[in-house]
Design an enzyme around this catalytic site. Structure first.
Site, PDB file in Angstrom:
ATOM      1  N   LEU A   1       6.058   5.761   6.872  1.00  0.00           N
ATOM      2  CA  LEU A   1       5.453   4.972   5.844  1.00  0.00           C
ATOM      3  C   LEU A   1       4.194   5.852   5.774  1.00  0.00           C
ATOM      4  O   LEU A   1       3.529   6.160   6.701  1.00  0.00           O
ATOM      5  CB  LEU A   1       4.966   3.593   6.298  1.00  0.00           C
ATOM      6  CG  LEU A   1       6.029   2.443   6.540  1.00  0.00           C
ATOM      7  CD1 LEU A   1       5.495   1.203   7.119  1.00  0.00           C
ATOM      8  CD2 LEU A   1       6.655   1.935   5.327  1.00  0.00           C
ATOM      9  N   HIS A   2       3.963   5.968   4.127  1.00  0.00           N
ATOM     10  CA  HIS A   2       2.515   6.757   3.967  1.00  0.00           C
ATOM     11  C   HIS A   2       1.667   6.340   2.532  1.00  0.00           C
ATOM     12  O   HIS A   2       0.752   6.773   2.433  1.00  0.00           O
ATOM     13  CB  HIS A   2       2.633   8.351   4.422  1.00  0.00           C
ATOM     14  CG  HIS A   2       3.508   8.875   3.207  1.00  0.00           C
ATOM     15  ND1 HIS A   2       5.113   8.756   3.097  1.00  0.00           N
ATOM     16  CD2 HIS A   2       3.407   9.492   1.720  1.00  0.00           C
ATOM     17  CE1 HIS A   2       5.553   9.201   1.927  1.00  0.00           C
ATOM     18  NE2 HIS A   2       4.518   9.659   1.412  1.00  0.00           N
ATOM     19  N   ARG A   3       2.816   5.759   2.026  1.00  0.00           N
ATOM     20  CA  ARG A   3       2.253   5.566   0.480  1.00  0.00           C
ATOM     21  C   ARG A   3       1.188   4.246   0.558  1.00  0.00           C
ATOM     22  O   ARG A   3       1.110   3.502   1.067  1.00  0.00           O
ATOM     23  CB  ARG A   3       3.498   5.095  -0.432  1.00  0.00           C
ATOM     24  CG  ARG A   3       4.399   6.228  -0.534  1.00  0.00           C
ATOM     25  CD  ARG A   3       5.395   5.868  -1.798  1.00  0.00           C
ATOM     26  NE  ARG A   3       6.195   7.140  -1.822  1.00  0.00           N
ATOM     27  CZ  ARG A   3       6.157   8.129  -2.275  1.00  0.00           C
ATOM     28  NH1 ARG A   3       4.887   8.419  -3.153  1.00  0.00           N
ATOM     29  NH2 ARG A   3       7.076   9.312  -2.477  1.00  0.00           N
TER      30      ARG A   3
END
Length: 364
Positions: free
Chosen positions: A208-210
């Site tokens: 997850l990075h957004r």
């Protein structure tokens, strides 16, 4: 013809490696094509950049612009001013950009203003979500591109509808899959595999990075809590992007089945993905890799620029609401997840097709 091949961020590296290999092979057969590898320095962390060059056999960059970090605008400005200086001192004859990162847009604009044509690998992909910086990068780049290299018929249709002439569009396939298929026999067990006693299909991979998922601490906590709640007793392996790591540290999220690990090299990460039960992600590129490897994939986004991973592949869009996670895992554990197939021309030969076209352009 001298081609500038632009790379700036981790997603680019998997896409340029087969293009460089294909140019070298073409040169051995007498082609006059030449390339100059320009690293913009957009990703400057060793785990996000340097290791990929070594693992994928990418040569040392001919030029490193050293743009470094900063805001979107600061990075764009640094890349543009430094690339402009390079072109003023030593112009190329074509600027070849890949994907949709800041470097892609910045170098495209700079090249066109210097009257150097632009080729875009992965042209025409759209999410429809203008809150994503990548979508703006795609739109701007494609609005000033001369040669469009596409991964799917969906991308072709997008370009047709926006008025791009058909003779400028080349449906070549997916260079990221070229790299995946070439490197698959070399996938490498991560150092923690034995220590954690991981078993094939006995764990889950998360990335997850957004901003929509990780910037709001309470939302990130809800997502991870839901994933933990519905994944039975399976370990959750979470290679943590630097921006996500900072937020996780602030929230103090912990669980005995949640294992936060450093960003992995390409070979280690895909070893992990290939043997996982399922991947939970908000990355676009990973959905392509899981599609080809036949691994179930849950994407925590409301839209995707790679719809073929859903219509043909193993990916499903869950949206960004935590409530969607439980039903998805129930479907997975009941054995009802779709098998999926592989999109047209995702066959390991995309780069060869691109270079054949570039060779024709150079002699026309």
């Amino acid at each position: 013809m001298l081609i500038d091949i632009i790379a700036g961020a981790r997603p680019n590296f998997m896409k340029i490696a087969p293009i460089i290999d294909a140019i070298k092979a073409k040169q051995q057969r007498g082609s006059a094509l030449k390339f100059r590898l320009v690293h913009t320095g957009q990703h400057y962390d060793k785990n996000m950049s340097g290791n990929f060059f070594k693992q994928l056999g990418i040569p040392e960059p001919d030029v490193n612009l050293g743009a470094g970090g900063g805001s979107q605008a600061e990075q764009t400005a640094a890349i543009m001013t430094r690339y402009e200086k390079l072109l003023m001192e030593s112009p190329s004859e074509l600027c070849l950009v890949v994907g949709d990162v800041t470097s892609t847009m910045a170098c495209s604009i700079t090249a066109q203003k210097m009257h150097i044509p632009v080729g875009h690998v992965e042209a025409g992909i759209r999410s429809g979500d203008w809150t994503m910086p990548e979508e703006i990068n795609r739109l701007v780049t494609d609005s000033i591109t001369n040669y469009f290299f596409t991964t799917s018929e969906t991308a072709n249709s997008e370009l047709y509808s926006s008025g791009v002439a058909r003779e400028k569009i080349f449906f070549v396939g997916n260079t990221m899959i070229d790299t995946l298929l070439k490197q698959r026999p070399r996938f490498t067990k991560p150092a923690f595999w034995d220590e954690m006693k991981l078993q094939e299909r006995g764990y889950i991979v998360m990335t997850l990075h957004r901003p929509s998922n990780v910037d709001e601490e309470s939302n990130l906590k809800k997502l991870i809590d839901e994933i933990i709640a519905y994944t039975r007793d399976l370990p959750l392996i979470f290679p943590v992007h630097p921006r996500t790591a900072r937020i996780l540290n602030e929230t103090g999220i912990q669980h005995k089945r949640l294992f936060l690990v450093e960003p992995l090299g390409y070979l280690e990460f895909n070893y992990l993905v290939e043997r996982s039960k399922v991947v939970v992600t908000d990355s676009g590129g990973i959905t392509e890799e899981t599609t080809v490897m036949g691994i179930p994939c849950m994407t925590l986004r409301s839209s995707t620029e790679r719809p073929e991973t859903c219509t043909i592949g193993t990916n499903e869009l869950l949206g960004i609401q935590p409530e969607a996670i439980g039903p998805a895992f129930e479907k997975l554990f009941s054995g009802n997840w779709k098998k999926g197939g592989i999109p047209e021309k995702w066959d390991g030969k995309a780069a060869q097709r691109i270079v054949d076209i570039l060779d024709q352009i150079s002699t026309s």
